[in-house]
Design an enzyme around this catalytic site. Sequence first.
Site, PDB file in Angstrom:
ATOM      1  N   GLY A 191       1.018  -1.094   0.026  1.00 24.18           N
ATOM      2  CA  GLY A 191       0.052   0.127   0.162  1.00 24.18           C
ATOM      3  C   GLY A 191       0.944   1.296  -0.109  1.00 24.18           C
ATOM      4  O   GLY A 191       0.705   2.201   0.689  1.00 24.18           O
ATOM      5  N   GLY A 192       2.000   1.175  -0.623  1.00 18.89           N
ATOM      6  CA  GLY A 192       2.830   1.995  -0.812  1.00 18.89           C
ATOM      7  C   GLY A 192       2.820   3.596  -1.527  1.00 18.89           C
ATOM      8  O   GLY A 192       3.522   4.088  -1.862  1.00 18.89           O
ATOM      9  N   ASP A 250       0.619  -1.427  -4.765  1.00 19.65           N
ATOM     10  CA  ASP A 250      -0.706  -0.579  -4.623  1.00 19.65           C
ATOM     11  C   ASP A 250      -1.700  -1.037  -5.578  1.00 19.65           C
ATOM     12  O   ASP A 250      -1.710  -2.023  -6.216  1.00 19.65           O
ATOM     13  CB  ASP A 250      -0.276   0.972  -4.653  1.00 19.65           C
ATOM     14  N   ASP A 296      -3.175  -6.566  -4.684  1.00 19.69           N
ATOM     15  CA  ASP A 296      -4.388  -5.990  -3.830  1.00 19.69           C
ATOM     16  C   ASP A 296      -4.023  -6.767  -2.436  1.00 19.69           C
ATOM     17  O   ASP A 296      -3.716  -8.130  -2.476  1.00 19.69           O
ATOM     18  CB  ASP A 296      -5.559  -6.671  -4.306  1.00 19.69           C
ATOM     19  N   HIS A 308      -4.361   1.096  10.064  1.00 17.53           N
ATOM     20  CA  HIS A 308      -5.373   2.104  10.778  1.00 17.53           C
ATOM     21  C   HIS A 308      -6.664   2.110  10.090  1.00 17.53           C
ATOM     22  O   HIS A 308      -7.455   2.606  10.374  1.00 17.53           O
ATOM     23  CB  HIS A 308      -4.811   3.438  11.316  1.00 17.53           C
TER      24      HIS A 308
HETATM   25  C1  LIG Z   1      -3.265   6.019   3.612  1.00 18.87           C
HETATM   26  S1  LIG Z   1      -2.585   5.329   2.018  1.00 18.87           S
HETATM   27  C2  LIG Z   1      -0.946   5.139   2.597  1.00 18.87           C
HETATM   28  C3  LIG Z   1      -0.024   5.385   1.551  1.00 18.87           C
HETATM   29  C4  LIG Z   1       1.369   5.279   2.046  1.00 18.87           C
HETATM   30  N1  LIG Z   1       1.610   4.008   2.408  1.00 18.87           N
HETATM   31  C5  LIG Z   1       2.144   6.353   2.824  1.00 18.87           C
HETATM   32  O1  LIG Z   1       2.320   6.023   4.102  1.00 18.87           O
HETATM   33  O2  LIG Z   1       1.712   7.562   2.432  1.00 18.87           O
HETATM   34  C6  LIG Z   1      -3.381   3.582   1.797  1.00 18.87           C
HETATM   35  C7  LIG Z   1      -2.946   3.054   0.387  1.00 18.87           C
HETATM   36  O3  LIG Z   1      -3.391   1.919   0.360  1.00 18.87           O
HETATM   37  C8  LIG Z   1      -3.656   1.619  -0.830  1.00 18.87           C
HETATM   38  N2  LIG Z   1      -4.668   0.650  -1.070  1.00 18.87           N
HETATM   39  C9  LIG Z   1      -5.981   0.726  -0.719  1.00 18.87           C
HETATM   40  N3  LIG Z   1      -6.486  -0.432  -0.742  1.00 18.87           N
HETATM   41  C10 LIG Z   1      -5.749  -1.269  -1.386  1.00 18.87           C
HETATM   42  C11 LIG Z   1      -5.614  -2.708  -1.707  1.00 18.87           C
HETATM   43  N4  LIG Z   1      -6.775  -3.575  -1.497  1.00 18.87           N
HETATM   44  N5  LIG Z   1      -4.459  -3.420  -2.136  1.00 18.87           N
HETATM   45  C12 LIG Z   1      -3.475  -2.445  -2.162  1.00 18.87           C
HETATM   46  N6  LIG Z   1      -3.393  -1.121  -2.051  1.00 18.87           N
HETATM   47  C13 LIG Z   1      -4.518  -0.537  -1.397  1.00 18.87           C
HETATM   48  C14 LIG Z   1      -4.137   3.018  -1.468  1.00 18.87           C
HETATM   49  O4  LIG Z   1      -4.281   3.090  -2.625  1.00 18.87           O
HETATM   50  C15 LIG Z   1      -3.368   3.831  -0.871  1.00 18.87           C
HETATM   51  O5  LIG Z   1      -2.331   4.269  -1.684  1.00 18.87           O
END
Ligand SMILES: C[S@@+](CC[C@H](N)C(=O)[O-])C[C@H]1O[C@@H](n2cnc3c(N)ncnc32)[C@H](O)[C@@H]1O
Length: 495
Positions: free
Chosen positions: A301-302, A324, A354, A374
């Site tokens: 989720g980077g 992501d 995912d 969170h």
């Molecule tokens: C709050 S952001 C955090 C981004 C990053 N880690 C940071 O610290 O800035 C959450 C991230 O999770 C990604 N995300 C949401 N659902 C996801 C999924 N099912 N699989 C992979 N990534 C996902 C979102 O697109 C977003 O980039």
Amino acid sequence: MKYPDLFPFSWFKGFRPESNDNLETKSPLRQLADIISSSVDQIDATFKDRGQKYPNLDAPFDPTTPAEATALSPEVIHCSSLIVAACAHLSATVNIPTKLLFDVGGGFHLSAALGVIIEGNVVEILHDHPSGLGVYDISAKNGMEPTRLARLLRLLATHHVFIETSPNVFKNNKLSSMLDTHKSFDTIQSKPEDKYVGTSGISALFAHTCDEVMKGSAFLTETLTDPDIGASGAVEDCPLAVAFKFKKSFWEWLEEPRNEYRMNRFMLAMEGSAKLEPSDAILRGYQWGNLPPQSLVVDVGGSLGHIVREIRNAYPGLKYVVQDRPAVIESARQIWEKAIPSISDGSVVLQVHDFLKPQPILDARIFLCRGVIHDYSYSVAKLILRNLRDAATENTELLIIDTITPYACLDDNQARVGYGIMGTETLPPPTPLLANLGKANAVPYILDSQVLVVLNGEERTIGSFTELLKDSGWKITRVFTISGSSGKQILAAPV
Ligand SMILES: C[S@@+](CC[C@H](N)C(=O)[O-])C[C@H]1O[C@@H](n2cnc3c(N)ncnc32)[C@H](O)[C@@H]1O
């Protein structure tokens, strides 16, 4: 979702609990008054030493002044947090109970008023009128009914946001000016959708909070008492989804064409708020330099890869993967290929994945989850962490970066909630303050409600983290606190 650190210090750091001498003979009111008085003395002394005056609440916020820098110095924040905690405690003790309950129960009117003021660009209108402007003149610009505008501004001024300088004349003060986008009213009017572009993100964050989050929050009772979804941890069963009548995740809802304005505002709020964190926070806890060369770091989720970029700049000898959603990775690819052509050497892989599905990388040295866990309830967070555990080797570590919410009481039973984890030790504040410093440390709990409303997420206590990690096959080995950052770095190993 990553909300900013609006309370930029570790409250427990550097506390010196007062001696218990005489505490038994002092009334609680006197104990609280003494905390306030001695803390004010210390702040006065610091400012006197530096030949400065404490910043004025009536003047707009100017972060570049030496006095504001002093007000945010660790020693002054230590004292000011004691003052805020003790004032709130004293006020709760002596206030007429129904009056205080009105403050708590009617708090949503403040959020609503703030939302109106932000959407009406009142802060920007007042920006050009430092001595104040009458509500009819404000109304002539933004078209809002003047007597209602006055009532909402007065409600806020009563809570120290804006000043009513004479009847129906208002001006900005330190708090209202924090919401200033520093764009002229005419500029905003000419392209309202760009209002928050290039700003600190603070105004966008509160516009988001006072709009969709407040509306979702209004449906907490309906959600929690619903026999079908009240205990559900699914993202599509959150209060916001009930309020706006959709059955999908907040992310998917934001991507709907009718939510374009909200989507842009939310992205800018998150982007701007990220800038409030120290830019090198990721390098100041976990020791990336101790990893063997070519170790594989996987940022789950980077997002666009900004954290990996920060680590890689300092440690180019490691290998990196950013995972992501498809649309995010597509954007990341465009950004990285333009900014860092050497990405084609394979040292950074941008990968669609995912995290609710099995993790394809089986040789990671460390999985990083920043601002991800969170966002989710116990059941969804456990699935994400279990997927990582299943892909871990015995040497793989997990680094979660999230807020840890302190308990509102002393944690006598630490054996149950993570006793012995290095980095979680705390010292109690002076008697009779709440163990978490109450009002002085309310932001993590507000953010906890925020993620609950928006995604059924949770800002966790150390106890919740310990249980969640244990249940998903991990054990916390250490917690790093980074000065000036709301996020704790929670390091875990497989069990
Ligand atoms: C709050 S952001 C955090 C981004 C990053 N880690 C940071 O610290 O800035 C959450 C991230 O999770 C990604 N995300 C949401 N659902 C996801 C999924 N099912 N699989 C992979 N990534 C996902 C979102 O697109 C977003 O980039």
